[in-house]
Design a protein around this motif. Structure first.
Motif, PDB file in Angstrom:
ATOM      1  N   ALA A  76       3.653  87.400  57.948  1.00  0.00           N
ATOM      2  CA  ALA A  76       2.130  87.510  58.356  1.00  0.00           C
ATOM      3  C   ALA A  76       1.498  86.332  57.961  1.00  0.00           C
ATOM      4  CB  ALA A  76       1.642  88.351  57.422  1.00  0.00           C
ATOM      5  N   LYS A  77       2.063  85.625  56.751  1.00  0.00           N
ATOM      6  CA  LYS A  77       1.498  84.126  56.435  1.00  0.00           C
ATOM      7  C   LYS A  77       1.950  83.246  57.445  1.00  0.00           C
ATOM      8  CE  LYS A  77       1.124  81.398  52.468  1.00  0.00           C
ATOM      9  NZ  LYS A  77       1.395  81.123  50.824  1.00  0.00           N
ATOM     10  N   ALA A  78       3.041  83.302  57.919  1.00  0.00           N
ATOM     11  CA  ALA A  78       3.500  82.277  59.027  1.00  0.00           C
ATOM     12  C   ALA A  78       2.647  82.352  60.160  1.00  0.00           C
ATOM     13  CB  ALA A  78       5.221  82.260  59.026  1.00  0.00           C
ATOM     14  N   ALA A  79       2.436  83.569  60.768  1.00  0.00           N
ATOM     15  CA  ALA A  79       1.763  83.740  61.919  1.00  0.00           C
ATOM     16  C   ALA A  79       0.269  83.100  61.786  1.00  0.00           C
ATOM     17  CB  ALA A  79       1.578  85.280  62.161  1.00  0.00           C
ATOM     18  N   LEU A  80      -0.470  83.528  60.659  1.00  0.00           N
ATOM     19  CA  LEU A  80      -1.616  82.892  60.497  1.00  0.00           C
ATOM     20  C   LEU A  80      -1.724  81.085  60.537  1.00  0.00           C
ATOM     21  CD1 LEU A  80      -3.177  85.089  57.890  1.00  0.00           C
ATOM     22  CD2 LEU A  80      -3.685  85.295  60.513  1.00  0.00           C
ATOM     23  N   VAL A 112      -9.797  84.929  56.552  1.00  0.00           N
ATOM     24  CA  VAL A 112      -9.585  85.586  58.131  1.00  0.00           C
ATOM     25  C   VAL A 112      -9.554  86.953  58.142  1.00  0.00           C
ATOM     26  CG1 VAL A 112      -7.763  85.710  59.798  1.00  0.00           C
ATOM     27  CG2 VAL A 112      -7.909  83.722  58.078  1.00  0.00           C
ATOM     28  N   LEU A 113     -10.450  87.260  59.065  1.00  0.00           N
ATOM     29  CA  LEU A 113     -10.588  89.028  59.469  1.00  0.00           C
ATOM     30  C   LEU A 113      -9.561  89.369  60.346  1.00  0.00           C
ATOM     31  CD1 LEU A 113     -12.117  91.717  58.771  1.00  0.00           C
ATOM     32  CD2 LEU A 113     -13.679  90.845  60.562  1.00  0.00           C
ATOM     33  N   VAL A 114      -8.753  90.059  59.897  1.00  0.00           N
ATOM     34  CA  VAL A 114      -7.787  90.431  61.011  1.00  0.00           C
ATOM     35  C   VAL A 114      -8.034  91.981  61.521  1.00  0.00           C
ATOM     36  CG1 VAL A 114      -5.137  91.079  61.371  1.00  0.00           C
ATOM     37  CG2 VAL A 114      -5.975  89.157  60.133  1.00  0.00           C
ATOM     38  N   VAL A 115      -8.222  92.084  63.049  1.00  0.00           N
ATOM     39  CA  VAL A 115      -8.788  93.571  63.332  1.00  0.00           C
ATOM     40  C   VAL A 115      -7.442  94.262  63.928  1.00  0.00           C
ATOM     41  CG1 VAL A 115     -10.531  94.712  64.985  1.00  0.00           C
ATOM     42  CG2 VAL A 115     -10.915  92.380  64.119  1.00  0.00           C
ATOM     43  N   ASN A 162      -1.470  91.869  51.317  1.00  0.00           N
ATOM     44  CA  ASN A 162      -1.317  91.263  50.226  1.00  0.00           C
ATOM     45  C   ASN A 162      -1.651  89.838  50.118  1.00  0.00           C
ATOM     46  OD1 ASN A 162      -0.126  93.419  49.133  1.00  0.00           O
ATOM     47  ND2 ASN A 162       2.026  93.177  49.785  1.00  0.00           N
ATOM     48  N   LEU A 163      -2.178  89.190  51.220  1.00  0.00           N
ATOM     49  CA  LEU A 163      -2.757  88.012  51.314  1.00  0.00           C
ATOM     50  C   LEU A 163      -4.198  87.847  50.915  1.00  0.00           C
ATOM     51  CD1 LEU A 163      -1.246  86.974  54.645  1.00  0.00           C
ATOM     52  CD2 LEU A 163      -0.352  86.311  52.516  1.00  0.00           C
ATOM     53  N   PRO A 164      -4.510  87.062  49.916  1.00  0.00           N
ATOM     54  CA  PRO A 164      -5.734  87.337  49.117  1.00  0.00           C
ATOM     55  C   PRO A 164      -6.900  86.712  50.342  1.00  0.00           C
ATOM     56  CG  PRO A 164      -4.263  85.603  48.163  1.00  0.00           C
ATOM     57  CD  PRO A 164      -3.486  86.261  49.008  1.00  0.00           C
ATOM     58  N   GLU A 165      -6.383  85.857  51.203  1.00  0.00           N
ATOM     59  CA  GLU A 165      -7.551  85.252  52.070  1.00  0.00           C
ATOM     60  C   GLU A 165      -7.871  85.995  53.348  1.00  0.00           C
ATOM     61  OE1 GLU A 165      -3.696  83.422  53.287  1.00  0.00           O
ATOM     62  OE2 GLU A 165      -4.347  84.136  51.442  1.00  0.00           O
ATOM     63  N   LEU A 220     -19.345  88.070  59.151  1.00  0.00           N
ATOM     64  CA  LEU A 220     -20.085  86.969  58.950  1.00  0.00           C
ATOM     65  C   LEU A 220     -19.341  86.457  57.305  1.00  0.00           C
ATOM     66  CD1 LEU A 220     -23.731  88.236  59.446  1.00  0.00           C
ATOM     67  CD2 LEU A 220     -22.280  86.357  60.993  1.00  0.00           C
ATOM     68  N   VAL A 221     -18.756  87.145  56.653  1.00  0.00           N
ATOM     69  CA  VAL A 221     -18.080  86.663  55.568  1.00  0.00           C
ATOM     70  C   VAL A 221     -16.599  85.983  55.751  1.00  0.00           C
ATOM     71  CG1 VAL A 221     -19.464  88.334  54.004  1.00  0.00           C
ATOM     72  CG2 VAL A 221     -17.196  89.022  54.834  1.00  0.00           C
ATOM     73  N   ASN A 222     -16.268  86.271  56.804  1.00  0.00           N
ATOM     74  CA  ASN A 222     -15.070  85.429  57.103  1.00  0.00           C
ATOM     75  C   ASN A 222     -15.036  84.503  58.029  1.00  0.00           C
ATOM     76  OD1 ASN A 222     -12.684  87.288  55.902  1.00  0.00           O
ATOM     77  ND2 ASN A 222     -14.005  88.849  56.830  1.00  0.00           N
ATOM     78  N   ASP A 223     -14.246  83.424  57.903  1.00  0.00           N
ATOM     79  CA  ASP A 223     -14.339  82.317  58.879  1.00  0.00           C
ATOM     80  C   ASP A 223     -13.847  82.484  60.190  1.00  0.00           C
ATOM     81  OD1 ASP A 223     -15.331  80.277  56.701  1.00  0.00           O
ATOM     82  OD2 ASP A 223     -13.429  80.899  55.692  1.00  0.00           O
ATOM     83  N   PHE A 224     -12.572  83.186  60.411  1.00  0.00           N
ATOM     84  CA  PHE A 224     -12.052  83.446  61.598  1.00  0.00           C
ATOM     85  C   PHE A 224     -11.866  84.967  61.746  1.00  0.00           C
ATOM     86  CE2 PHE A 224     -10.835  79.145  61.358  1.00  0.00           C
ATOM     87  CZ  PHE A 224     -10.621  78.788  62.277  1.00  0.00           C
TER      88      PHE A 224
END
Length: 214
Positions: free
Chosen positions: A137-141, A150-153, A167-170, A185-189
């Protein structure tokens, strides 16, 4: 028009973002009101102070009404006494505010349009996680080029992806049904998949179902 990427960051096609959700002029006032109401609804409202009638003790009159030379006092639990009750203190209450559904939808569309105007709405074809793995997941982002929060829908069928990202804090994961202006709004992407990308067609299809529930 935005590129559709795969989990390795390579282009897998393109998709036209719906103007209804990603091409309007953001209404800042509506976004502010809806976000304020959303944060107010999260408040527990359980704070409570004791009034003079609730404070323990103070049943007996401290001294005689006349003849002592001191000010008249009927209870040692008066708010002006140390150890007394609290005057006009907070009591349990609800902080919820009524917000029209049209305003909630407009706020969401405004927030998505704001992120789209900054080029921070990404679309992936799908999350091809065979098993939950935070490293993947980290590599994909990183391959998608995201920075900051990052907001993942996701949808109900993205269980492996949800367990990979959680488990990724960001990263914040959210179900497409619960998408709202504040979390955008609270997320950048904001990262969508092709299946859960908001469109006016999907909105019209969901409308009869909402009417049936009323």
């Amino acid at each position: 028009m935005v590129d559709v990427l795969n989990s390795t960051g390579k282009k897998a096609g393109s998709v036209e973002l719906d103007e209804l959700y990603f091409g309007i002029e953001p209404n800042v006032a509506v976004m502010a009101q809806v976000v304020t109401a959303q944060l107010a609804a999260r408040r527990a409202g359980t704070q409570s102070t004791k009034t003079r009638s609730e404070a323990r003790g103070g049943g007996a009159k401290p001294w005689a009404q006349k003849g002592t030379g001191r000010a008249r006092a009927g209870s040692s639990r008066s708010p002006i006494w140390r150890g007394g009750g609290v005057a006009l203190g907070p009591k349990p209450r609800k902080y919820t505010q009524k917000t029209p559904k049209k305003m909630v939808r407009l706020a969401l569309r405004s927030a998505l349009s704001d992120r789209a105007a900054e080029g921070k709405v990404l679309v992936v074809d799908s999350w091809s996680f065979d098993a939950p793995k935070t490293k993947d997941a980290k590599a994909a982002l990183a391959a998608l080029g995201t920075t900051g929060r990052v907001l993942v829908v996701l949808t109900d069928g993205d269980g492996a992806a949800a367990r990979s990202f959680r488990n990724l804090p960001e990263v914040q994961i959210i179900n497409s049904r619960e998408l709202n202006a504040y979390d955008v709004l609270v997320n950048d992407f904001v990262v969508f998949t092709q299946d859960n990308l908001p469109t006016s067609v999907s909105t019209e299809a969901a409308a009869p179902a909402e009417e049936d529930q009323k």
